[in-house]
Motif scaffolding. Structure first.
Motif, short mmCIF file in Angstrom:
data_model
loop_
_atom_site.label_atom_id
_atom_site.label_comp_id
_atom_site.label_asym_id
_atom_site.label_seq_id
_atom_site.Cartn_x
_atom_site.Cartn_y
_atom_site.Cartn_z
N VAL A 51 -10.57 32.70 -23.60
CA VAL A 51 -9.43 32.28 -24.41
C VAL A 51 -8.12 32.40 -23.61
CG1 VAL A 51 -8.00 32.95 -26.40
CG2 VAL A 51 -10.48 32.74 -26.64
N LYS A 52 -8.02 33.47 -22.83
CA LYS A 52 -6.81 33.72 -22.05
C LYS A 52 -6.79 32.95 -20.73
CE LYS A 52 -3.98 36.08 -22.95
NZ LYS A 52 -2.73 35.70 -23.71
N GLU A 64 -1.99 36.80 -38.76
CA GLU A 64 -1.51 35.61 -38.10
C GLU A 64 -0.52 35.99 -37.00
OE1 GLU A 64 -0.02 33.02 -41.15
OE2 GLU A 64 -2.02 32.72 -42.04
N TRP A 65 -0.01 34.98 -36.29
CA TRP A 65 0.87 35.28 -35.17
C TRP A 65 2.13 36.01 -35.62
CZ3 TRP A 65 1.18 36.56 -30.53
CH2 TRP A 65 2.39 36.53 -29.83
N ALA A 93 -13.73 31.67 -36.38
CA ALA A 93 -12.58 32.53 -36.08
C ALA A 93 -11.57 31.86 -35.15
CB ALA A 93 -13.07 33.83 -35.46
N GLN A 94 -11.51 30.54 -35.12
CA GLN A 94 -10.57 29.88 -34.23
C GLN A 94 -9.11 30.29 -34.48
OE1 GLN A 94 -11.43 28.10 -31.50
NE2 GLN A 94 -9.25 28.34 -31.04
N PRO A 95 -8.68 30.46 -35.75
CA PRO A 95 -7.30 30.94 -35.94
C PRO A 95 -7.04 32.28 -35.27
CG PRO A 95 -8.15 30.02 -37.98
CD PRO A 95 -9.31 30.10 -37.04
N ALA A 143 -5.01 35.34 -30.29
CA ALA A 143 -5.32 36.00 -29.02
C ALA A 143 -4.75 35.23 -27.84
CB ALA A 143 -6.83 36.16 -28.88
N ALA A 144 -4.80 33.90 -27.92
CA ALA A 144 -4.28 33.09 -26.83
C ALA A 144 -2.78 33.31 -26.63
CB ALA A 144 -4.57 31.61 -27.09
#
Length: 275
Positions: free
Chosen positions: A247-248, A173-174, A198-200, A205-206
Motif C-alpha cells: 500500500v505504501k 477515516e482520514w 477494507a479498501q477505505p 494507510a496510504a
C-alpha cells in the motif's frame, strides 16, 4: 525485525502452546511483542507483566513488553482499588504503556458516561507515571459519537502531556487519523487491513506517513488474509506488514524497520531491543 505492537498473549486460547507460539513469532522475524494487560477485567491486568517475566530471556523468543489498563466495558469495575493496582503496574519497568483504554459504543456494556469517567481516571494515572496510552475507539456503525467524545477527552486531559500513544486497530477515516497524528499518536493497523472489503482502511494507510504508523495483530483476533476466522498469533503480523508495504509502495524490510523504530521512539526504548 518486525514488532507486533498489540497482542493479547494472556488469552486462554494460548494456554496449550504459548511457548511454541512465541517461538513461531521469532522464526517469522518478530523481534518484540507488546503484551496487552487488560485480561477479562482489572483482576487480571497483571497477567501481561507475568508473561514478560516468565518468557523474557528465554532463547528463540521475541522480547516481550507489557501494558496495563482497564478496557472500556470493564470500567464498571474501575474502583479505587483497581486504579491503585494500575498505578502500581505502570511503575514496573516492563510495563511501557497504559492500555488498552478508551471508548466502545459499538458493543453493549458499560454506560457511555461510565466509560468516559474511567478513561479520564486512567489518563490521570498514565500522565503521572509518564506512560503513553493505547486507545481503543469503536463507534456505532455509521456514527462518530465515540470519536467525537474521545477527542474531547484527549484534548482536555491528555494533549498537554505530550506523551502521545497508539490508536490501536485503527478503524476510522482520514479525519480521525490526522487528528490523532497531530496529537502525537501513532496509527496502528491490524489484520483487518488485509480484508477484501477494507479498501477505505487501506486508503487511510496510504495517506499515513511511514513514521506515523505501527503494525499489530490484536491476537488472538483479526487473523489476516487467508487465515481470517482462525486464531491469530504474532507470527502472522508479517502478512499485515507485507500488505501495508505494498500500500505504501515500499519494500517489506523498510516497512518493518520503520514501524519498529516508531515503536522504539514512542516508548523510549533502545534500538535493537529484539536482538
Amino acid at each position: 525485525m518486525l514488532t507486533d505492537s498489540h497482542a493479547h498473549l494472556d488469552s486462554p486460547r494460548y494456554n496449550g502452546d504459548r511457548a511454541q507460539m512465541l517461538r513461531r513469532a521469532a522464526d517469522a522475524g518478530v523481534g518484540a511483542v507488546l503484551s496487552i494487560g487488560i485480561g477479562e477485567g482489572p483482576a487480571e491486568m497483571h497477567q501481561a507483566l507475568d508473561l514478560c517475566r516468565e518468557f523474557n530471556g528465554q532463547p528463540s523468543m521475541p522480547r516481550l513488553y507489557a501494558s496495563a489498563g482497564i478496557y472500556p466495558h470493564s470500567t464498571t469495575d474501575a474502583d479505587d482499588a483497581a486504579i491503585a493496582k494500575l498505578d502500581g503496574l505502570l511503575q514496573q519497568p516492563e510495563v511501557i504503556a497504559c492500555g488498552e483504554i478508551g471508548l466502545d459504543y459499538y458493543h453493549e456494556g458499560a454506560a457511555h458516561d461510565v466509560q468516559r469517567a474511567g478513561l479520564i481516571r486512567q489518563l490521570e494515572v498514565a500522565a503521572q507515571r509518564k506512560r503513553p496510552i493505547l486507545i481503543h475507539c469503536r463507534p456505532k456503525d455509521g456514527a462518530f459519537d465515540a470519536w467525537n467524545h474521545l477527542f474531547l477527552v484527549l484534548d482536555t486531559y491528555w494533549r498537554h502531556t505530550g506523551l502521545g500513544g497508539v490508536m490501536h486497530c485503527f478503524g476510522g477515516e482520514w479525519e480521525q487519523a490526522q487528528r490523532s497524528l497531530d496529537m502525537g499518536f501513532l496509527i496502528s493497523f491490524a489484520g483487518n487491513v488485509t480484508y477484501a472489503k477494507a479498501q477505505p482502511l487501506r486508503d487511510v494507510a496510504a495517506r499515513t506517513p511511514l513514521d506515523g504508523m505501527l503494525i499489530e495483530t490484536d491476537a488472538p483476533w483479526l487473523a489476516p488474509g487467508a487465515s481470517r476466522g482462525k486464531r491469530n498469533e504474532p507470527a502472522m503480523v508479517r502478512e499485515t506488514a507485507d500488505v501495508l508495504a505494498a500500500v505504501k509502495g515500499v519494500a517489506a524490510q523498510e516497512l518493518a524497520e520503520a514501524t519498529t523504530k516508531n515503536f522504539e521512539r514512542l516508548f523510549s526504548l533502545r534500538s535493537g531491543m529484539g536482538n
